[in-house]
Motif scaffolding. Structure first.
Motif, PDB file in Angstrom:
ATOM      1  N   GLY A 165      -3.362  48.866 -20.102  1.00  0.00           N
ATOM      2  CA  GLY A 165      -1.911  50.062 -21.181  1.00  0.00           C
ATOM      3  C   GLY A 165      -0.853  48.602 -20.613  1.00  0.00           C
ATOM      4  O   GLY A 165       0.022  49.628 -21.178  1.00  0.00           O
ATOM      5  N   LEU A 166      -0.691  48.222 -20.129  1.00  0.00           N
ATOM      6  CA  LEU A 166       0.841  47.486 -19.019  1.00  0.00           C
ATOM      7  C   LEU A 166       0.816  46.242 -20.354  1.00  0.00           C
ATOM      8  O   LEU A 166      -0.361  45.090 -20.655  1.00  0.00           O
ATOM      9  CB  LEU A 166       0.639  47.189 -18.164  1.00  0.00           C
ATOM     10  CG  LEU A 166       0.537  48.357 -17.368  1.00  0.00           C
ATOM     11  CD1 LEU A 166       0.408  47.514 -15.392  1.00  0.00           C
ATOM     12  CD2 LEU A 166       1.178  49.240 -16.717  1.00  0.00           C
ATOM     13  N   THR A 167       2.296  45.254 -20.238  1.00  0.00           N
ATOM     14  CA  THR A 167       2.202  44.436 -21.096  1.00  0.00           C
ATOM     15  C   THR A 167       2.112  43.171 -20.619  1.00  0.00           C
ATOM     16  O   THR A 167       2.262  43.653 -18.975  1.00  0.00           O
ATOM     17  CB  THR A 167       3.826  43.957 -21.414  1.00  0.00           C
ATOM     18  OG1 THR A 167       4.299  45.481 -22.132  1.00  0.00           O
ATOM     19  CG2 THR A 167       4.531  42.872 -21.866  1.00  0.00           C
ATOM     20  N   CYS A 168       1.342  42.427 -20.483  1.00  0.00           N
ATOM     21  CA  CYS A 168       0.758  41.654 -19.915  1.00  0.00           C
ATOM     22  C   CYS A 168       1.524  40.172 -20.770  1.00  0.00           C
ATOM     23  O   CYS A 168       1.308  40.126 -21.798  1.00  0.00           O
ATOM     24  CB  CYS A 168       0.069  41.334 -19.586  1.00  0.00           C
ATOM     25  SG  CYS A 168      -0.926  39.556 -18.693  1.00  0.00           S
ATOM     26  N   GLY A 225       6.188  47.764 -14.485  1.00  0.00           N
ATOM     27  CA  GLY A 225       4.833  48.190 -15.583  1.00  0.00           C
ATOM     28  C   GLY A 225       4.571  46.938 -15.917  1.00  0.00           C
ATOM     29  O   GLY A 225       4.321  47.009 -17.855  1.00  0.00           O
ATOM     30  N   HIS A 226       4.778  45.889 -15.783  1.00  0.00           N
ATOM     31  CA  HIS A 226       4.983  44.313 -17.063  1.00  0.00           C
ATOM     32  C   HIS A 226       3.371  43.944 -15.599  1.00  0.00           C
ATOM     33  O   HIS A 226       3.577  43.566 -14.322  1.00  0.00           O
ATOM     34  CB  HIS A 226       5.372  43.707 -16.849  1.00  0.00           C
ATOM     35  CG  HIS A 226       5.993  44.092 -18.036  1.00  0.00           C
ATOM     36  ND1 HIS A 226       6.796  45.541 -18.191  1.00  0.00           N
ATOM     37  CD2 HIS A 226       6.704  43.427 -19.247  1.00  0.00           C
ATOM     38  CE1 HIS A 226       7.736  45.544 -19.169  1.00  0.00           C
ATOM     39  NE2 HIS A 226       7.227  44.133 -19.793  1.00  0.00           N
ATOM     40  N   ILE A 227       2.665  42.927 -16.308  1.00  0.00           N
ATOM     41  CA  ILE A 227       1.808  41.971 -15.588  1.00  0.00           C
ATOM     42  C   ILE A 227       2.240  40.314 -15.654  1.00  0.00           C
ATOM     43  O   ILE A 227       2.116  40.399 -17.049  1.00  0.00           O
ATOM     44  CB  ILE A 227       0.485  42.231 -15.536  1.00  0.00           C
ATOM     45  CG1 ILE A 227       0.060  43.368 -15.447  1.00  0.00           C
ATOM     46  CG2 ILE A 227      -0.750  41.115 -15.341  1.00  0.00           C
ATOM     47  CD1 ILE A 227      -2.211  44.419 -16.002  1.00  0.00           C
ATOM     48  N   TYR A 228       2.035  40.213 -14.603  1.00  0.00           N
ATOM     49  CA  TYR A 228       2.641  38.634 -15.000  1.00  0.00           C
ATOM     50  C   TYR A 228       1.580  37.415 -14.346  1.00  0.00           C
ATOM     51  O   TYR A 228       1.264  37.781 -13.421  1.00  0.00           O
ATOM     52  CB  TYR A 228       3.859  37.994 -14.216  1.00  0.00           C
ATOM     53  CG  TYR A 228       4.950  38.861 -14.633  1.00  0.00           C
ATOM     54  CD1 TYR A 228       5.656  39.027 -16.050  1.00  0.00           C
ATOM     55  CD2 TYR A 228       5.241  39.999 -14.342  1.00  0.00           C
ATOM     56  CE1 TYR A 228       6.779  39.817 -15.996  1.00  0.00           C
ATOM     57  CE2 TYR A 228       6.552  41.189 -14.605  1.00  0.00           C
ATOM     58  CZ  TYR A 228       7.413  41.120 -15.737  1.00  0.00           C
ATOM     59  OH  TYR A 228       8.222  41.517 -15.887  1.00  0.00           O
ATOM     60  N   LEU A 229       1.234  36.546 -15.608  1.00  0.00           N
ATOM     61  CA  LEU A 229       0.251  35.908 -14.748  1.00  0.00           C
ATOM     62  C   LEU A 229       0.863  34.005 -14.593  1.00  0.00           C
ATOM     63  O   LEU A 229       1.398  33.805 -14.944  1.00  0.00           O
ATOM     64  CB  LEU A 229      -0.756  35.921 -16.162  1.00  0.00           C
ATOM     65  CG  LEU A 229      -1.300  36.634 -16.745  1.00  0.00           C
ATOM     66  CD1 LEU A 229      -2.465  36.358 -17.831  1.00  0.00           C
ATOM     67  CD2 LEU A 229      -2.475  37.842 -15.507  1.00  0.00           C
ATOM     68  N   ALA A 230      -0.072  33.311 -13.558  1.00  0.00           N
ATOM     69  CA  ALA A 230       1.020  32.231 -13.482  1.00  0.00           C
ATOM     70  C   ALA A 230      -0.019  31.592 -14.553  1.00  0.00           C
ATOM     71  O   ALA A 230      -1.164  31.182 -15.180  1.00  0.00           O
ATOM     72  CB  ALA A 230      -0.372  32.246 -11.914  1.00  0.00           C
ATOM     73  N   PRO A 231       1.045  30.848 -14.764  1.00  0.00           N
ATOM     74  CA  PRO A 231       0.695  29.862 -15.841  1.00  0.00           C
ATOM     75  C   PRO A 231       0.272  27.844 -15.757  1.00  0.00           C
ATOM     76  O   PRO A 231      -0.330  28.092 -14.581  1.00  0.00           O
ATOM     77  CB  PRO A 231       2.339  28.902 -16.917  1.00  0.00           C
ATOM     78  CG  PRO A 231       3.342  29.486 -15.516  1.00  0.00           C
ATOM     79  CD  PRO A 231       2.965  30.232 -15.119  1.00  0.00           C
ATOM     80  N   PRO A 232      -0.502  27.890 -16.209  1.00  0.00           N
ATOM     81  CA  PRO A 232      -1.784  26.683 -15.938  1.00  0.00           C
ATOM     82  C   PRO A 232      -1.025  25.491 -15.377  1.00  0.00           C
ATOM     83  O   PRO A 232      -0.152  25.390 -15.776  1.00  0.00           O
ATOM     84  CB  PRO A 232      -2.097  25.789 -17.034  1.00  0.00           C
ATOM     85  CG  PRO A 232      -2.042  27.222 -18.255  1.00  0.00           C
ATOM     86  CD  PRO A 232      -1.094  28.393 -17.911  1.00  0.00           C
ATOM     87  N   ASP A 233      -1.402  24.771 -13.864  1.00  0.00           N
ATOM     88  CA  ASP A 233      -0.571  24.059 -13.565  1.00  0.00           C
ATOM     89  C   ASP A 233       0.593  24.508 -13.052  1.00  0.00           C
ATOM     90  O   ASP A 233       0.775  23.028 -12.822  1.00  0.00           O
ATOM     91  CB  ASP A 233      -0.668  22.672 -14.605  1.00  0.00           C
ATOM     92  CG  ASP A 233      -1.049  21.450 -13.625  1.00  0.00           C
ATOM     93  OD1 ASP A 233      -1.662  21.343 -12.132  1.00  0.00           O
ATOM     94  OD2 ASP A 233      -0.291  19.988 -14.498  1.00  0.00           O
ATOM     95  N   GLN A 234       0.978  24.972 -12.567  1.00  0.00           N
ATOM     96  CA  GLN A 234       2.476  25.565 -12.155  1.00  0.00           C
ATOM     97  C   GLN A 234       2.189  26.481 -10.903  1.00  0.00           C
ATOM     98  O   GLN A 234       0.779  27.521 -10.989  1.00  0.00           O
ATOM     99  CB  GLN A 234       3.248  25.912 -13.655  1.00  0.00           C
ATOM    100  CG  GLN A 234       3.522  24.527 -14.260  1.00  0.00           C
ATOM    101  CD  GLN A 234       4.188  25.738 -15.402  1.00  0.00           C
ATOM    102  OE1 GLN A 234       5.334  25.397 -14.926  1.00  0.00           O
ATOM    103  NE2 GLN A 234       3.931  25.916 -15.778  1.00  0.00           N
TER     104      GLN A 234
END
Length: 334
Positions: free
Chosen positions: A61-64, A76-85
């Motif tokens: 249900g959350l924006t990612c 209310g948001h999900i943040y993903l670590a980007p590749p190689d950083q």
């Protein structure tokens, strides 16, 4: 966000088997979830993090989204670590850096967890899911020392139980449960009333700052450890043993290792060196035989030199077989 009531922060770390585990976790958050979630999932530098973000957006249900440097974040948001950083947190925003690898990974779990602990103290909830070895244990220690909450996936529920087991053994979990039960627990925890936060320990602050600088910092690593007669397997520099009960090492350029990861890296370097030595001895053996045929050398002399090379070849092959068996046994233990 206000200074009197900072947001709740949930930081999640996963490795092998982590895509399914994090997807199952993200599907449990309601649309009005009052906390920001940050996820590090170990991945190769050439992976496309958009695939994982798409899975989360379709299942939960959350924006990612993948995190960006200097990006303000919101509940209310999900943040993903980007590749190689690496993905780090400071007050109110995300930092994305190309800092040195920790525990062989970039992104790594420990830098995120430490930065969150320093920036948000007792408002941090750390979660360790499935994975090999022990990335995340040191970061979880930082969260606990700063007053945060430690949650681990039940090792019996994890595809690869090493990482949760390491946290349980070295930190002690506040909650240990299957991923399917975490959503309800988190909904309760993020709505708690918390006491005033305390100042983070100096050593944790120093390590968080090392990750932010992306520069060599000899005084900083000297302040938190003692030099030891080991070399960094990534850059060749000397290592410092970090003070504390959990055995860890750092070089002044920023690479960091737990003892288990350092041993695994040393073993990999030894195997790589043995393969090079094997190739060179086989080439030498072939060259001796070719020279003997070309120059008409004494067959007994050539034969002896070829046999001498074969002795070295057989020894190296035996060592490679032993190294392979040791690696297999270590995986089986996990």
């Amino acid at each position: 966000m206000t200074k009197t009531q900072p947001p709740m922060i949930i930081v999640v770390g996963a490795s092998a088997g982590g895509m399914q585990a994090t997807a199952n976790l993200s599907a449990q958050f309601p649309k009005d979830f009052p906390a920001a979630i940050f996820i590090v999932n170990h991945m190769g530098a050439d992976n496309n993090g958009d695939v994982l973000a798409k899975v989360f957006n379709e299942s939960g249900g959350l924006t990612c989204e993948q995190a960006h440097d200097e990006q303000p974040f919101q509940s209310g948001h999900i943040y993903l670590a980007p590749p190689d950083q690496h993905m780090l947190l400071v007050e109110g925003k995300i930092l994305v850096t190309k800092g040195a690898r920790e525990n062989r990974y970039r992104p790594a779990i420990d830098p995120l967890f430490r930065s969150a602990a320093v920036a948000y103290g007792n408002r941090v909830i750390g979660i360790i899911l499935t994975g090999y070895l022990d990335d995340g244990t040191s970061g979880m220690m930082a969260i606990k020392q700063c007053g945060g909450v430690c949650i681990v996936q039940d090792p019996l529920d994890a595809a690869y139980p090493d990482m949760p087991q390491s946290v349980i053994a070295n930190v002690g979990a506040d909650y240990c449960l299957p991923v399917a039960e975490m959503g309800m627990l988190l909904s309760d925890l993020v709505r708690r009333k918390l006491p005033r936060r305390k100042q983070p320990p100096k050593d944790i602050v120093i390590e968080a700052e090392i990750a932010q600088r992306v520069l060599s910092d000899l005084p900083a690593v000297k302040a938190i450890g003692e030099q030891v007669p080991f070399n960094c397997p990534d850059c060749g520099g000397v290592l410092w043993q970090i003070e504390g009960d959990f055995l860890r090492y750092r070089c002044h350029t920023g690479h960091a290792f737990t003892s288990a990861v350092l041993l695994a890296q040393q073993t990999a370097k030894i195997e790589e060196t043995l393969w090079v030595a094997l190739r060179m001895f086989e080439e030498r053996q072939n060259l001796i035989a070719t020279m003997g045929q070309s120059h008409g050398s004494s067959s007994s002399s050539v034969s002896q030199r070829v046999q001498d090379s074969q002795i070295h070849i057989d020894r190296i092959r035996a060592m490679l077989k032993a190294t392979h068996k040791d690696n297999h046994d270590e995986v089986a233990k996990g």
